[in-house]
Design a protein around this motif. Structure first.
Motif, PDB file in Angstrom:
ATOM      1  N   LYS A  35     -21.904 -26.894  26.900  1.00  0.00           N
ATOM      2  CA  LYS A  35     -21.016 -26.024  26.123  1.00  0.00           C
ATOM      3  C   LYS A  35     -20.799 -24.732  26.890  1.00  0.00           C
ATOM      4  O   LYS A  35     -21.748 -24.120  27.365  1.00  0.00           O
ATOM      5  N   ARG A  36     -19.547 -24.319  26.987  1.00  0.00           N
ATOM      6  CA  ARG A  36     -19.203 -23.099  27.709  1.00  0.00           C
ATOM      7  C   ARG A  36     -19.700 -21.864  26.970  1.00  0.00           C
ATOM      8  O   ARG A  36     -19.655 -21.806  25.740  1.00  0.00           O
ATOM      9  N   SER A  37     -20.142 -20.884  27.728  1.00  0.00           N
ATOM     10  CA  SER A  37     -20.506 -19.589  27.167  1.00  0.00           C
ATOM     11  C   SER A  37     -19.233 -18.812  26.866  1.00  0.00           C
ATOM     12  O   SER A  37     -18.211 -19.005  27.518  1.00  0.00           O
ATOM     13  N   VAL A  38     -19.314 -17.937  25.893  1.00  0.00           N
ATOM     14  CA  VAL A  38     -18.184 -17.062  25.594  1.00  0.00           C
ATOM     15  C   VAL A  38     -18.310 -15.850  26.505  1.00  0.00           C
ATOM     16  O   VAL A  38     -19.324 -15.155  26.506  1.00  0.00           O
ATOM     17  N   ASN A  39     -17.294 -15.614  27.291  1.00  0.00           N
ATOM     18  CA  ASN A  39     -17.266 -14.480  28.204  1.00  0.00           C
ATOM     19  C   ASN A  39     -16.588 -13.325  27.473  1.00  0.00           C
ATOM     20  O   ASN A  39     -15.359 -13.223  27.448  1.00  0.00           O
TER      21      ASN A  39
END
Length: 123
Positions: free
Chosen positions: A60-64
């Motif tokens: 799952k991608r991190s929120v930048n």
């Protein structure tokens, strides 16, 4: 595809660039790209190269938040420039769409790419 390999390719890095930077052998790095566990101290080295460690570990991608803020500023400046208003819900749809586009295209969204999303949200 292995998540480590996918992330390396997203960043446009060669295997040698990565394993030399974090101080491991080519064989060790290849094993990691074949799903062998990665030691936590080496995850920090990967992060320093721009790897999204949350993605590598969980898929799952991190929120930048920095990038989200940049996109918010981009949208706001476009709205002010054109004397328009979009509801908070509309802005959220625009931001989500632009972040998704960035992930799919692996390129940063520029002002010229924003207009279709703003239009779709009621610009």
């Amino acid at each position: 595809m292995n998540l480590l390999k996918a992330e390396r390719e997203r960043l446009g890095l060669k295997q040698s660039q990565v394993f030399e930077h974090i101080g491991v052998s080519k064989g060790t790095f290849i094993r990691w790209e074949q799903d062998a566990p990665i030691p936590s101290d080496k995850l920090a080295g990967l992060a320093s190269l721009g790897f999204d460690i949350n993605y590598v570990v969980t898929g799952k991608r991190s929120v930048n938040t920095k990038r989200v803020a940049e996109i918010v500023e981009l949208i706001e400046s476009l709205l002010v420039e054109h004397g328009r208003h979009v509801s908070p819900k509309g802005k959220a749809r625009i931001i989500a769409g632009l972040l998704e586009l960035e992930q799919e295209s692996q390129q940063e969204v520029k002002a010229s790419n924003v207009l279709p999303f703003v239009t779709a949200a009621g610009f």
